[in-house]
Write an enzyme that holds these catalytic residues in place. Sequence first.
Site, PDB file in Angstrom:
ATOM      1  N   CYS A 181      -3.741  -5.365  71.206  1.00 23.60           N
ATOM      2  CA  CYS A 181      -5.033  -4.898  70.683  1.00 23.60           C
ATOM      3  C   CYS A 181      -5.532  -5.844  69.600  1.00 23.60           C
ATOM      4  O   CYS A 181      -6.722  -5.890  69.319  1.00 23.60           O
ATOM      5  CB  CYS A 181      -4.930  -3.480  70.161  1.00 23.60           C
ATOM      6  SG  CYS A 181      -3.510  -3.226  69.150  1.00 23.60           S
ATOM      7  N   GLY A 194     -10.398   7.170  74.304  1.00 24.33           N
ATOM      8  CA  GLY A 194     -10.435   7.682  72.928  1.00 24.33           C
ATOM      9  C   GLY A 194     -11.685   8.502  72.676  1.00 24.33           C
ATOM     10  O   GLY A 194     -11.631   9.565  72.043  1.00 24.33           O
ATOM     11  N   GLU A 251      -6.494   5.025  67.755  1.00 27.20           N
ATOM     12  CA  GLU A 251      -6.428   3.571  67.555  1.00 27.20           C
ATOM     13  C   GLU A 251      -6.878   2.938  68.861  1.00 27.20           C
ATOM     14  O   GLU A 251      -6.202   3.086  69.882  1.00 27.20           O
ATOM     15  CB  GLU A 251      -4.998   3.135  67.226  1.00 27.20           C
ATOM     16  CG  GLU A 251      -4.551   3.486  65.826  1.00 27.20           C
ATOM     17  CD  GLU A 251      -5.387   2.821  64.751  1.00 27.20           C
ATOM     18  OE1 GLU A 251      -6.046   1.810  65.035  1.00 27.20           O
ATOM     19  OE2 GLU A 251      -5.406   3.348  63.629  1.00 27.20           O
ATOM     20  N   GLY A 267      -5.110   3.650  72.726  1.00 33.61           N
ATOM     21  CA  GLY A 267      -5.479   3.224  74.072  1.00 33.61           C
ATOM     22  C   GLY A 267      -6.903   2.718  74.080  1.00 33.61           C
ATOM     23  O   GLY A 267      -7.405   2.215  73.064  1.00 33.61           O
ATOM     24  N   SER A 268      -7.556   2.863  75.226  1.00 35.09           N
ATOM     25  CA  SER A 268      -8.883   2.275  75.383  1.00 35.09           C
ATOM     26  C   SER A 268      -9.947   3.098  74.660  1.00 35.09           C
ATOM     27  O   SER A 268      -9.776   4.295  74.425  1.00 35.09           O
ATOM     28  CB  SER A 268      -9.224   2.167  76.864  1.00 35.09           C
ATOM     29  OG  SER A 268      -9.274   3.465  77.416  1.00 35.09           O
ATOM     30  N   GLU A 324      -2.261   3.849  61.141  1.00 32.00           N
ATOM     31  CA  GLU A 324      -0.856   4.089  61.455  1.00 32.00           C
ATOM     32  C   GLU A 324      -0.014   3.208  60.537  1.00 32.00           C
ATOM     33  O   GLU A 324      -0.519   2.325  59.855  1.00 32.00           O
ATOM     34  CB  GLU A 324      -0.583   3.750  62.915  1.00 32.00           C
ATOM     35  CG  GLU A 324      -1.475   4.584  63.829  1.00 32.00           C
ATOM     36  CD  GLU A 324      -0.899   4.807  65.196  1.00 32.00           C
ATOM     37  OE1 GLU A 324      -0.158   5.781  65.382  1.00 32.00           O
ATOM     38  OE2 GLU A 324      -1.199   4.005  66.081  1.00 32.00           O
ATOM     39  N   ASN A 369       1.255  -1.454  76.273  1.00 32.44           N
ATOM     40  CA  ASN A 369       1.425  -2.840  75.806  1.00 32.44           C
ATOM     41  C   ASN A 369       2.503  -2.983  74.730  1.00 32.44           C
ATOM     42  O   ASN A 369       3.118  -4.026  74.596  1.00 32.44           O
ATOM     43  CB  ASN A 369       0.089  -3.452  75.356  1.00 32.44           C
ATOM     44  CG  ASN A 369      -0.546  -2.707  74.212  1.00 32.44           C
ATOM     45  OD1 ASN A 369      -0.169  -1.578  73.907  1.00 32.44           O
ATOM     46  ND2 ASN A 369      -1.511  -3.332  73.582  1.00 32.44           N
TER      47      ASN A 369
HETATM   48  P1  NDP Z   1      -5.802   3.890  78.404  1.00 38.30           P
HETATM   49  O1  NDP Z   1      -6.808   4.508  77.510  1.00 38.30           O
HETATM   50  O2  NDP Z   1      -6.122   3.780  79.833  1.00 38.30           O
HETATM   51  O3  NDP Z   1      -4.412   4.675  78.339  1.00 38.30           O
HETATM   52  C1  NDP Z   1      -3.754   4.979  77.141  1.00 38.30           C
HETATM   53  C2  NDP Z   1      -2.982   6.267  77.323  1.00 38.30           C
HETATM   54  O4  NDP Z   1      -3.904   7.329  77.536  1.00 38.30           O
HETATM   55  C3  NDP Z   1      -2.045   6.276  78.514  1.00 38.30           C
HETATM   56  O5  NDP Z   1      -0.916   7.045  78.214  1.00 38.30           O
HETATM   57  C4  NDP Z   1      -2.874   6.974  79.573  1.00 38.30           C
HETATM   58  O6  NDP Z   1      -2.114   7.573  80.589  1.00 38.30           O
HETATM   59  C5  NDP Z   1      -3.564   8.018  78.729  1.00 38.30           C
HETATM   60  N1  NDP Z   1      -4.784   8.563  79.332  1.00 38.30           N
HETATM   61  C6  NDP Z   1      -5.564   8.041  80.312  1.00 38.30           C
HETATM   62  N2  NDP Z   1      -6.612   8.884  80.561  1.00 38.30           N
HETATM   63  C7  NDP Z   1      -6.464   9.943  79.726  1.00 38.30           C
HETATM   64  C8  NDP Z   1      -7.206  11.125  79.491  1.00 38.30           C
HETATM   65  N3  NDP Z   1      -8.318  11.422  80.182  1.00 38.30           N
HETATM   66  N4  NDP Z   1      -6.778  12.000  78.564  1.00 38.30           N
HETATM   67  C9  NDP Z   1      -5.653  11.735  77.848  1.00 38.30           C
HETATM   68  N5  NDP Z   1      -4.908  10.640  78.027  1.00 38.30           N
HETATM   69  C10 NDP Z   1      -5.307   9.741  78.943  1.00 38.30           C
HETATM   70  O7  NDP Z   1      -5.455   2.493  77.740  1.00 38.30           O
HETATM   71  P2  NDP Z   1      -4.430   1.412  78.249  1.00 38.30           P
HETATM   72  O8  NDP Z   1      -3.106   2.019  78.568  1.00 38.30           O
HETATM   73  O9  NDP Z   1      -5.097   0.625  79.302  1.00 38.30           O
HETATM   74  O10 NDP Z   1      -4.217   0.550  76.912  1.00 38.30           O
HETATM   75  C11 NDP Z   1      -4.964  -0.552  76.622  1.00 38.30           C
HETATM   76  C12 NDP Z   1      -5.997  -0.245  75.558  1.00 38.30           C
HETATM   77  O11 NDP Z   1      -5.358   0.235  74.392  1.00 38.30           O
HETATM   78  C13 NDP Z   1      -6.760  -1.465  75.122  1.00 38.30           C
HETATM   79  O12 NDP Z   1      -8.127  -1.162  75.062  1.00 38.30           O
HETATM   80  C14 NDP Z   1      -6.227  -1.775  73.724  1.00 38.30           C
HETATM   81  O13 NDP Z   1      -7.088  -2.413  72.866  1.00 38.30           O
HETATM   82  C15 NDP Z   1      -5.854  -0.429  73.240  1.00 38.30           C
HETATM   83  N6  NDP Z   1      -4.786  -0.543  72.259  1.00 38.30           N
HETATM   84  C16 NDP Z   1      -5.099  -0.323  70.947  1.00 38.30           C
HETATM   85  C17 NDP Z   1      -4.142  -0.451  69.960  1.00 38.30           C
HETATM   86  C18 NDP Z   1      -4.482  -0.154  68.544  1.00 38.30           C
HETATM   87  O14 NDP Z   1      -3.595   0.180  67.770  1.00 38.30           O
HETATM   88  N7  NDP Z   1      -5.724  -0.240  68.131  1.00 38.30           N
HETATM   89  C19 NDP Z   1      -2.759  -0.830  70.279  1.00 38.30           C
HETATM   90  C20 NDP Z   1      -2.527  -1.030  71.690  1.00 38.30           C
HETATM   91  C21 NDP Z   1      -3.525  -0.881  72.635  1.00 38.30           C
HETATM   92  P3  NDP Z   1      -1.919   6.795  82.008  1.00 38.30           P
HETATM   93  O15 NDP Z   1      -1.197   5.552  81.683  1.00 38.30           O
HETATM   94  O16 NDP Z   1      -1.131   7.766  82.780  1.00 38.30           O
HETATM   95  O17 NDP Z   1      -3.294   6.533  82.551  1.00 38.30           O
END
Ligand code: NDP
Length: 493
Positions: A281, A230, A247, A225-226, A461, A149
């Site tokens: 997020c 996490g 995060e 990420g999600s 961060e 994002n």
């Molecule tokens: P995901 O958790 O699906 O993916 C985030 C990253 O993790 C991607 O690079 C993904 O790779 C990777 N990933 C997926 N599965 C694994 C695993 N098992 N082990 C290690 N890495 C993995 O999240 P999204 O990309 O869908 O992002 C959206 C989410 O991020 C939302 O919930 C949002 O709230 C959160 N977010 C939080 C922020 C914050 O600062 N608090 C800022 C921005 C977003 P791949 O793409 O190849 O699946």
Amino acid sequence: MHLRNYVDGTWADSASGATFENTDPANGELIATVTKSTTADVDRAVEAARRAFGSWRLVPAPKRGEILYRAGELMLKRKDDLAREMTREMGKVLAESRGDVQEGIDMTYYIAGEGRRQLGDVVPAELPNKWAMSMRNPLGVIAAITPWNFPFAIPTWKIMPALILGNTVVFKPASYTPLLAVRLVEILEEAGLPKGVLNLVLGSGGDLGDHLVTHPQVDLISFTGSSDTGAHISELAGKLLKRVSCELGGKNAIVVLDDAQIDLAVDGIVWSAFGTSGQRCTAASRVITHRGVAAEVIDRVVARAKKMRMGHGLDATTDLGPVVSKAAQDKVASYIPIAQKEGATVAAGGRVPTEGALSKGFFHEPTVLTDVKPNMRVAQEEIFGPVTAIIEAADVDDAIRIVNSTKYGLSCSIYTQNVNNAFKFMRDAECGIVYVNAGTIGAEIQLPFGGMKSTGNGHREAGRAALDVYSEWKSIYIDYSGKLQRAQIDTPS
Ligand code: NDP
């Protein structure tokens, strides 16, 4: 266009020969084919980063900073091209993509300055002829795992502080945004980063993640990420006593009190709920409005949502781009019947467009839900799309209670002219980021960014706080008395 890994200073395909496609979420057009890495590529990247760590940690930090300054200049020169590619790759409107790149530039310049700071403490020792001080020490190899994002800004939040402190990096970007990841690495390469210091591995987090996270030569996993991913990463890393910075998600709320400037509040709600199609997020997925002004707030937010134009983010008339993928579109759409079943009303939007150009992309109408109660799923779960839920509150205390009623604690805001209520909110809202008379989005990079409760694991961060994630303290005592002096025992009386 074809996108490759960058390992040990060389751009190359994965030996697997496999690829995946990078497409425009607004129309399905192919942007690039992308090499699909295997765990063997992860190994090569981590080994290169480990080798480079030996010399990079010894490069004087001001010299590391100079490379970052050059990178910032290149980003500035390419800002518009980067923004256009970003809009094509993940869908947000061009002005917001420019903002994403600008945030990366801000972060890069800000952290470059840390090359000449990285302050530690020099404190008086309790014994005579003794010196006491502390300094930051790099951790080693950092795995930076980032979402789609903010495909430029978020990687800079991780990579720049990691590098300035003398760490080396393996960067695994989201599969939806490999192009912006490649562009960032190209810039750092051109700015003069030595080989092996930053390595890029493209491919599926599901396939590569566990291997990268548990790799014995990786010292810290920095993840955005999600919450599910996490938690999974934290569990794996916890067993190995590895450092993890997470995060995660948010269920951010805007509070509107009955003394608020309603025009200002409505602008903040529309911007925070529907900017980046609700996929920030910090997006305002809840609006908590005082009963006395609820009807007016609802009428005006609904009217504004109905007027928003969906379209390609590069089209200057577009207010709302697509969401990132079919899976995201399905997830957003699935919450509409969930909301209705629990008693909410769809006051605006609620549909996926099925005709014309919009049907070729992953669009979802900007959606306003009313008659929402604080415990409904749409008021508790992160939808991550252009949907906001309006909840009514009796007074400021009730509003704060509702703000704090989710497991998340990232961002929140209050609209009020009453200074007492504003200060009460600033003190009692359980969020890492609090705004007064502004929406829930728009953080600046010179202050800490992150959330309380399940939004993360306590790290922040950006700002000075970023340095704490990517370094450890080393406390150093130098005794120049020439004799044994025992702390806490030989203290002079
Ligand atoms: P995901 O958790 O699906 O993916 C985030 C990253 O993790 C991607 O690079 C993904 O790779 C990777 N990933 C997926 N599965 C694994 C695993 N098992 N082990 C290690 N890495 C993995 O999240 P999204 O990309 O869908 O992002 C959206 C989410 O991020 C939302 O919930 C949002 O709230 C959160 N977010 C939080 C922020 C914050 O600062 N608090 C800022 C921005 C977003 P791949 O793409 O190849 O699946």
